[in-house]
Write an enzyme that holds these catalytic residues in place. Structure first.
Site: not given
Ligand code: M6R
Length: 610
Positions: A2, A27, A74, A100-101, A483, A487, A490, A506, A605
């Site tokens: 937010c 944001r 948000w 906010n929060g 992962e 990263k 990409e 192997h 995204k």
């Protein structure tokens, strides 16, 4: 997340508020609203969607007022609707609040306020603040004192701004755990959650600290603690450019999001740990706990980074609950003929909540009668709405295409789900408490790892021209190896593969020579000695090695080219820490290659196509 903006002065406030809200758009948000005082009355304009849609809604109205507050929301508590959008107002529409929060004790407060006759119209936690402030105003307190008393009853986090038609010459602001600044102008003052909203009007900024409250008038401001101690606030000169601060001062969203992880994982666990009982409380799973614990099998379905988080989840669930668990790519799951039924629980993991493959897998699983649960970041997204129940990860908006903070928040939520089920089954009270203690220690440990940024940047310089990379880990660190490789590929377009370290012999060992960097995940855990043997195998073939090791390890230092030392934790939580250096390594390599880190080629995204 937010955003807050506010103006008090001599100009028309609406264009200033709209511009401020636009500056906060980066944001991420799902609705926006503005509140003003016109002809002695509070007025509210709200719209779901973009700030430009709110602007269209207001356009054509003659709003001359020089006092107003604006908000981008948000969604956390309650869907993204106009009713849930801010500002919220009291029954008489004489007090407006933006926030906010998260108010953690909102349910208790709401119940008490309803029984005292206050009427709620939204599903938000914020609305309790309005009625709480109103309850003190009704007792005769000033707006400032009413806000202060209200905040003394609140648990959780807030950055708030409050205006009232009874005192139309001020904005009251307060902060705890969510940023709030005052911008100082000439016969005008501003407030905002982020300096970027104000920078085109003023560079004179006052930063509120946690537990502080301020009264802002057009030509003055004064501040106190919420326990009523007067404080002198310093005015800072801000020198950042607009472009810089829209990313919070970071050159890229990805770096900002990596750096935010101590806070984003705090948000994922906030209010969800039951210390006394040694378990977790997940509001979105209430009523489903027994069905999950009694499942014959748990299946985790996702794509990309979320799938990697799912692999870590599998290890946690099997180790602590004894329930068999499988992880599947959503894209495979949806097209085969999976044998699933009423006794299965399926977890659909997605940052965006919009990934087409995951959504299609969810629809198929629902059709077959399994219990379908979402683990999602974006509130109100398709997967969240389509699931029977679920858990939001609360990582905040993730803008960089490469997922970073969503991954660590997904891991936290997996730990909480595991704790919840395991405590219903075989996990002891003492062990539950140990896990909670370790979960709570993670933000500080991540802060420590983030301080290694310069060291990791130097390593990136050394390896930026490599054409291939191998990432190797065992147990809980095998998904982290996957992962780390994802990263790197990409955003830097370097070919990288993740492998279980023991699998190297192997096949991949054939690739190793002096041009092949190998990143080993080698914390001091139960497979440490085995990893040492794998490191020896790479060394013998002249491979170059970067090792992520435990802080107190001095054995591996002598064997490898570079070590990155990280704090220890229990095995199930190690991926939350061990992934951080890999995110930073990928980031710095991509930056050094001059690539577009936030929007790498060919990637989106949110992947809403098959
Ligand atoms: O929004 P989702 O978590 O469902 O997205 C899944 C993948 O598309 C996503 O994780 C992708 O792999 C990221 N770019 C990884 O950084």
């Amino acid at each position: 997340m937010c955003g807050i903006v506010g103006y008090i002065g001599e100009k028309k406030c609406v264009p200033i508020l709209i511009e401020g809200l636009k500056r906060l758009e980066y944001r991420g948000y799902d609705s926006a609203g503005i509140g003003t005082i016109e002809d002695g009355e509070c007025k509210v304009y709200k719209k779901t969607g973009k700030v430009s849609q709110l602007e269209d809604k207001i356009n054509g109205r003659e709003i001359k007022t020089p006092l107003g507050i604006g908000h981008t929301r948000w969604a956390t508590h309650g869907a993204p609707t106009e009713t849930n959008a801010h500002p919220h107002f009291n029954g008489k529409n004489s007090i407006l609040v933006i926030h906010n929060g998260i108010i953690e004790n909102y349910a208790t407060l709401r119940k008490a306020l309803i029984s005292s006759g206050f009427n709620f119209i939204s599903e938000t936690d914020t609305e309790v603040l309005v009625h709480l402030i109103d309850s003190f105003k009704k007792k005769g307190f000033s707006l400032f004192e009413s806000v202060r008393y209200a905040l003394n009853e609140v648990e959780g986090t807030y950055g708030i701004a409050v205006i009232s038609s009874d005192e139309p010459d001020k904005i009251i602001v307060a902060k705890k755990g969510s940023p709030l600044v005052i911008g100082i102008g000439d016969e005008e003052n501003f407030i905002a959650s982020d300096v970027s909203a104000l920078i085109s009007y003023t560079s004179q900024i006052v930063y509120l600290e946690d537990g502080e409250i301020a009264e802002v008038k057009k030509d003055s401001f004064c501040a106190k603690t919420i326990s009523a101690v007067d404080i002198e606030k310093e005015i800072h000169e801000v020198t950042m450019s607009l472009d810089e601060i829209s990313k919070g001062g970071y050159p890229h969203f990805m770096l900002k999001e990596i750096m935010e992880q101590p806070e984003s994982i705090r948000n994922s666990m906030r209010g969800r740990l039951l210390h006394k009982e040694g378990t977790a409380k997940l509001g979105g799973l209430v009523g489903f706990e027994d069905r999950i614990a009694d499942s014959k099998r748990i299946i985790i379905t996702a794509c990309g980074t979320s799938w990697h988080a799912g692999l870590v989840g599998e290890y946690m669930i099997e180790q602590f609950t004894g329930i068999p668990c499988e992880v599947e790519y959503a894209s495979e799951f949806r097209y085969r003929n999976p044998i699933i039924g009423k006794d299965d629980t399926i977890l659909f993991i997605s940052q965006s909540g919009e990934t087409a493959d995951t959504l299609a897998a969810l629809k198929e699983a629902k059709r077959r009668g399994a219990l379908c649960l979402g683990v999602v970041n974006v509130v109100g997204s398709s997967i969240a709405r389509e699931s029977e129940a679920g858990v939001y990860i609360h990582a905040g908006p993730e803008i960089g295409v490469a997922s970073t903070k969503a991954f660590t928040s997904q891991l936290i939520v997996f730990a909480l789900i595991t704790l919840l089920i395991a405590r219903k089954k075989q996990l002891s009270h003492v062990d539950g408490k140990t896990i909670i203690k370790e979960i709570e220690s993670l933000p500080e440990k991540i802060e420590k790892i983030l301080k290694l940024n310069d060291h990791i940047e130097k390593i990136a310089e050394e390896f930026k021209d490599s054409l291939n990379f191998l990432y190797l880990g065992r147990g809980y660190n095998f998904p982290v190896a996957l992962e780390g490789a994802l990263k790197l590929k990409e955003i830097s377009y370097i070919h990288a593969e993740g492998y279980p370290a023991a699998e190297m012999k192997h096949g991949p060992i054939a690739l190793i020579d002096k041009n092949m960097p190998c990143v080993f995940l080698a914390p001091s855990d139960s497979v440490y000695e085995k990893i040492i043997s794998n490191i020896e195998e790479v060394k013998a073939r002249k491979g170059r090695i970067i090792a992520i090791t435990s802080e107190n390890d001095d054995k591996i230092d002598k064997m490898v080219d570079y070590t990155i030392k990280i704090p220890d934790t229990i095995r199930m939580l190690m991926p939350v820490l061990s992934v951080i250096p890999l995110q930073l390594l990928a980031y710095h390599i991509a930056v050094k290659k001059g690539l577009n880190v936030d929007q790498p080629r060919n990637l989106a995204k949110s992947v809403t196509v098959e």
